[in-house]
Design an enzyme around this catalytic site. Structure first.
Site, PDB file in Angstrom:
ATOM      1  N   GLY A  40       0.791  -1.224   0.000  1.00  0.00           N
ATOM      2  CA  GLY A  40       0.000   0.000   0.000  1.00  0.00           C
ATOM      3  C   GLY A  40       0.823   1.273   0.000  1.00  0.00           C
ATOM      4  CE  LYS A  51       8.625   8.319   8.634  1.00  0.00           C
ATOM      5  NZ  LYS A  51       7.865   8.748   7.456  1.00  0.00           N
ATOM      6  N   GLY A 145      -7.432   2.352   2.050  1.00  0.00           N
ATOM      7  CA  GLY A 145      -6.533   3.445   2.363  1.00  0.00           C
ATOM      8  C   GLY A 145      -6.965   4.813   1.907  1.00  0.00           C
ATOM      9  N   GLY A 182       1.561  22.703   6.592  1.00  0.00           N
ATOM     10  CA  GLY A 182       2.605  22.492   7.591  1.00  0.00           C
ATOM     11  C   GLY A 182       2.319  21.338   8.519  1.00  0.00           C
ATOM     12  CG  HIS A 445      23.546   8.065  33.702  1.00  0.00           C
ATOM     13  ND1 HIS A 445      23.126   9.307  33.286  1.00  0.00           N
ATOM     14  CD2 HIS A 445      24.883   8.155  33.931  1.00  0.00           C
ATOM     15  CE1 HIS A 445      24.160  10.130  33.274  1.00  0.00           C
ATOM     16  NE2 HIS A 445      25.237   9.450  33.676  1.00  0.00           N
TER      17      HIS A 445
END
Length: 467
Positions: A40, A51, A145, A182, A445
């Protein structure tokens, strides 16, 4: 005539995932896709290719700052756009091939062609050569879609006045790319070409970009993108888009009713998407379409025809691939007699710019409109050791919690790896965690995730440790 327990029309993330889940649950399943590749919009001309280009352009941006890390490169950086686009296509091809593998693995029959209803249990598959094959479906899932929307006066020629589909395969880097809208798509593709050297201008009708997201998020991302050179024209209503050879003129009306003119070589129209039901012949199956073009469904995603369901962009709600997937699984499990559910408030939204943006739950504006008493905990990424080590200093984590119960109501992140960090927020909110719950959990950490713990501490009696 071939008969199936379930036929899925459309092979995007919602459709193919639904088909897989149906097959896993023992149903004889088929999927219909009109294009030659599965996946799709998302896999072919949406999420995955954008991406891939964002990743490539991010490398370009990182190289500019190598000297700060003591890394010197000989000569100037050269961009081979053709090779970059080719890599993007290779990623797409591999991903779509993976879907085909999953169809074979789960014994799902794939029909290539346009699926349309003859009646509620009979579907015509019209192939590219014009031939028609009829199949019988006990149940059908519509997953067709969406397509890019436009404005009535804009003529999209797919050459200079383009949609996101064409923006993913340009043959040159624009000199000046004018983006109309935007929202998520416009900002992502805008950042791709900004990094590659284009001048980028964004024209937005609302008073800010990302108008549906939390105002603080919009403000922060705008600040970062402006610093990088992107120009914004918010509260501007586009009135005219005109192509003249290789030039494009965009005229817009600002808040003072003044006309501003922008001259560029490409105009990218990103004003949203519309549900796609063309050629479905929904009326023949007794399936109602709303005035907005969406397939009408109930809370179980069941259409007005009891054996036909619809999911994803073609129904109400956010147009997100992962939302479609959840709906596809929900319908499959309902057909198997299970009782799944979806909490639509907990479907996260992500913008894959850098810094990334991710959010789930309520925005501060929504809570104010609901007269909900809440408290805010916010922590900047620049206060993190990990952020300083990697020079990813922009952004923050913002947690909105109920003022009385401390239950988390909204989670908003601008910063490095926000798209991944938001999963912690979704888990916490799914189990109705309080801000204090998160503040008392150990976070490794040095990590970006520490900003979540610190924001939770800030929401809990304002006791963040590192600011």
């Amino acid at each position: 005539m071939n008969s199936f327990d379930v036929v899925v029309i459309g092979s995007g993330p919602g459709g193919y995932v639904s088909a897989i889940r149906c097959a896993q649950l023992g149903m004889k399943t088929a999927i219909i896709e009109k294009y030659s590749t599965l996946g799709g919009t998302c896999l072919n001309v949406g999420c995955i290719p954008s991406k891939a280009l964002l990743a490539s352009s991010h490398h370009v941006d990182e190289i500019k700052h190598f000297a700060n890390h003591g890394i010197e490169l000989p000569g100037d950086v050269k961009i081979d756009l053709e090779k970059m686009i080719a890599r993007k296509q290779a990623v797409v091809d591999q991903t779509c091939g993976g879907v085909k593998f999953l169809m074979d693995k789960n014994s799902i029959t794939v029909f290539e062609g346009v699926g349309s209803f003859e009646n509620a249990t009979t579907i015509n598959v019209t192939k590219n050569d014009g031939s028609v094959e009829q199949i019988s479906a006990k149940n059908t899932i519509i997953a067709t879609g969406s397509k890019p929307s436009s404005l009535p006066f804009i003529s999209i020629d797919k050459e200079r006045v383009i949609t996101s589909t064409e923006a993913l395969k340009l043959k040159e880097i624009p000199k000046h790319l004018i983006i109309i809208g935007g929202g998520v798509i416009g900002l992502e593709l805008g950042q791709v070409y900004l990094r590659l050297g284009a001048q980028v201008s964004v024209v937005e009708y609302a008073d800010r970009v990302l108008p549906t997201m939390d105002g603080a998020v919009s403000k922060e991302l705008t600040k970062v993108l402006k610093k990088a050179g992107m120009k914004f024209y918010t509260s501007h209503k586009v009135q005219k888009v005109e192509r003249n050879g290789d030039a494009v003129l965009v005229e817009a009306l600002n808040a003072k009713n003044e006309v501003i003119s922008l001259d560029g070589d490409y105009a990218l129209v990103c004003v949203g998407r519309r549900p796609y039901t063309d050629g479905l012949n929904a009326d023949k199956a007794g399936v109602k379409i709303t005035d907005r073009g969406q397939v009408e469904v109930n809370d179980h995603l069941q259409t007005s025809a009891s054996n036909i369901y619809a999911i994803g962009d073609v129904v109400r709600g956010a147009m997100l691939a992962h939302k479609a997937e959840e709906e596809g699984v929900m319908v499959a499990e309902q057909l198997a007699g299970q009782k799944p559910h979806i909490d639509y408030n907990l479907i996260p939204g992500v913008v894959y710019t850098w810094p990334e943006v991710a959010a789930v739950g309520k925005t501060e504006e929504q809570l104010k409109a609901e007269n909900k008493e809440y408290k805010v905990g916010q922590f900047p990424f620049k206060a993190l050791g990990r952020a300083r080590a990697s020079s990813d200093l922009d952004g923050f984590v913002k947690i909105l919690a109920d003022k009385t119960t401390d239950e988390i109501l909204g989670f908003h992140i601008v910063g490095a790896r926000a798209a991944d960090l938001i999963a912690e927020a979704v888990v916490a909110m799914e189990y109705r965690a309080s801000a204090e719950d998160i503040s008392r959990m150990s976070h490794a950490h040095p990590t970006f995730a520490e900003a979540i713990k610190e924001a939770a501490l800030a929401a809990t009696e304002n006791r963040a440790l590192h600011v």
